[in-house]
Design a protein around this motif. Structure first.
Motif, mmCIF file in Angstrom:
data_model
loop_
_atom_site.group_PDB
_atom_site.id
_atom_site.type_symbol
_atom_site.label_atom_id
_atom_site.label_comp_id
_atom_site.label_asym_id
_atom_site.label_seq_id
_atom_site.Cartn_x
_atom_site.Cartn_y
_atom_site.Cartn_z
ATOM 1 N N ALA A 258 0.812 -1.219 0.000
ATOM 2 C CA ALA A 258 0.000 0.000 0.000
ATOM 3 C C ALA A 258 0.845 1.269 0.000
ATOM 4 N N GLY A 259 2.174 1.133 0.162
ATOM 5 C CA GLY A 259 3.021 2.317 0.238
ATOM 6 C C GLY A 259 2.772 3.107 1.506
ATOM 7 N N ASP A 260 2.542 2.404 2.614
ATOM 8 C CA ASP A 260 2.275 3.060 3.893
ATOM 9 C C ASP A 260 3.507 3.847 4.338
ATOM 10 N N ALA A 261 3.296 5.098 4.710
ATOM 11 C CA ALA A 261 4.410 5.974 5.093
ATOM 12 C C ALA A 261 5.183 5.437 6.289
ATOM 13 N N SER A 262 4.545 4.622 7.120
ATOM 14 C CA SER A 262 5.220 4.113 8.312
ATOM 15 C C SER A 262 6.322 3.115 7.986
ATOM 16 N N VAL A 263 6.333 2.565 6.771
ATOM 17 C CA VAL A 263 7.379 1.614 6.394
ATOM 18 C C VAL A 263 8.269 2.172 5.277
ATOM 19 N N ASN A 264 8.175 3.489 5.046
ATOM 20 C CA ASN A 264 9.091 4.156 4.110
ATOM 21 C C ASN A 264 10.419 4.362 4.847
ATOM 22 N N VAL A 265 11.488 3.762 4.335
ATOM 23 C CA VAL A 265 12.751 3.731 5.087
ATOM 24 C C VAL A 265 13.872 4.532 4.432
ATOM 25 N N THR A 266 13.561 5.369 3.442
ATOM 26 C CA THR A 266 14.642 5.957 2.652
ATOM 27 C C THR A 266 14.834 7.456 2.806
ATOM 28 N N ALA A 267 14.313 8.048 3.856
ATOM 29 C CA ALA A 267 14.415 9.492 3.993
ATOM 30 C C ALA A 267 15.857 9.994 3.944
ATOM 31 N N SER A 268 16.803 9.190 4.403
ATOM 32 C CA SER A 268 18.185 9.655 4.454
ATOM 33 C C SER A 268 19.124 8.823 3.586
ATOM 34 N N ASP A 269 18.547 8.014 2.694
ATOM 35 C CA ASP A 269 19.416 7.159 1.884
ATOM 36 C C ASP A 269 19.132 7.351 0.393
ATOM 37 N N ALA A 270 18.294 6.523 -0.198
ATOM 38 C CA ALA A 270 18.115 6.564 -1.647
ATOM 39 C C ALA A 270 17.267 7.732 -2.117
ATOM 40 N N ASP A 271 16.446 8.282 -1.265
ATOM 41 C CA ASP A 271 15.555 9.364 -1.665
ATOM 42 C C ASP A 271 16.333 10.551 -2.231
ATOM 43 N N ALA A 272 15.833 11.066 -3.368
ATOM 44 C CA ALA A 272 16.412 12.252 -4.011
ATOM 45 C C ALA A 272 17.859 12.054 -4.441
#
Length: 354
Positions: A258-272
């Motif tokens: 579902a792309g639940d924000a609680s399991v998004n783990v990339t804020a400081s790694d692959a993102d952007a």
């Protein structure tokens, strides 16, 4: 042959080579068929890469390595489609017609192969046929486009020994963009055989092109015995140049899907970071646990959802006190292609502590 003809052939060959240089084999998400003769010959075989060798040749086997429709329907009522999982830019469609090494004492089964058929493509949102029903969805009104109609080449004889083969038919589909589904609507088969008269079958379907989603997960999908410090990697989508990625990782499949924000783990790694196609977990994973993960590609500020993959971490065996387990299974009553009883004796399955 005239020099002009030779030059024209050379130019066409170069153009085809250039058009396919950046194409990749797209791994379909699913194959759906009108029917199956038995579960042993279901449509999943059509997209199983394990059926191909390192030279991209289909490996024949006795029974169980192809898709074969039921013999209870008319041949012209059979169909199959594959779901590429996301919209793609297509390059080639490769089809392996029915290819079986029937084994000793089995008569010719070549007639099961598909003969006359039509090939259709469709984007997301097209009306899809349902397994177990005669399809009438393959029309322009339902979002489908016919790209070819004619007769497929037959596979080789099924009389043993049967060698591995490359695709029996290759179709150029360059220029087809935004395609998610490819269907084969069957009209006839090559002939009768000793066991069936109306069923039709194929061995493998392969598509090349450029996917709109991340592909080639490492660890590979459904991989087992993965180390808990394994770095997750992927290949960028061929159809776009993402500006970054979002990675979802959890033991909760529904949240990842579902792309639940609680399991998004990339804020400081692959993102952007368009060049970073890997993720190293910042928190320890648990042993002997199934994890699910997905990679969304960021294109023009929007996330293109990827597929949900899975892996299972290793069982910690340091203190179990054994090195190997051996299971012996007895197989006294299996069957050959003639459905006669065969005594296969015994065999052992061995498991090593990892």
């Amino acid at each position: 042959m005239k020099k002009m003809d030779i030059l024209l052939i050379a130019v066409l060959a170069a153009a085809m080579s250039a058009g396919t240089a950046d194409a990749e084999i797209i791994t379909p998400a699913a194959a759906v068929a009108s029917t199956e003769y038995l579960a042993l010959v279901g449509p999943g075989h059509l997209i199983d890469p394990a059926r191909l060798n390192a030279s991209n040749q289909h490996i024949p086997r006795a029974w169980g390595g192809n898709w074969l429709a039921t013999d209870g329907w008319n041949t012209e009522d059979h169909w199959v489609y594959i779901d590429l999982g996301a919209p793609c830019e297509l390059d080639e469609l490769r089809i392996w017609n029915y290819h079986e090494d029937a084994g000793p004492r089995i008569p010719e089964l070549l007639g099961r192969g598909v003969k006359a058929c039509s090939i259709w493509v469709a984007p997301e949102g097209a009306m899809l046929p349902t397994a177990g029903q005669v399809a009438d969805e393959f029309t322009a009104a339902n979002g489908w486009t016919q790209v070819w109609s004619g007769e497929l080449d037959p596979g080789p004889s099924t009389i043993a020994p049967v060698p591995p083969i490359g695709p029996t038919n290759v179709f150029e589909l360059a220029g087809q963009t935004g395609i998610r589904y490819i269907a084969i609507d069957i009209d006839s088969r090559w002939g009768p055989c000793a066991f069936t008269t109306k069923s039709a079958g194929l061995s493998h379907i392969q598509v090349t092109g450029r996917s709109s989603i991340a592909t080639n997960p490492a660890p590979s999908n459904a991989r087992r015995a993965v180390k808990i410090d394994k770095v997750l990697c992927w290949t960028p989508p061929g159809a776009y140049a993402p500006s970054g990625y979002e990675v979802y990782l959890s033991s909760d499949r529904q949240k990842v899907a579902a792309g639940d924000a609680s399991v998004n783990v990339t804020a400081s790694d692959a993102d952007a970071d368009a060049t970073n196609t890997q993720y190293a977990s910042t928190s320890a994973l648990s042993n002997a646990t199934e994890y699910f993960w997905r990679v969304d590609s960021i294109v023009d500020g929007k996330a293109i959802p990827g597929r949900t993959w899975s892996f299972r971490t290793k069982l910690q065996t340091n203190n179990l006190g054994f090195e190997e387990i051996v299971f012996v299974k007895r197989k006294p009553y299996s069957s050959d292609h003639n459905y006669s009883v065969v005594n296969n004796g015994t065999s052992a399955d061995r498991f090593l502590a990892e």
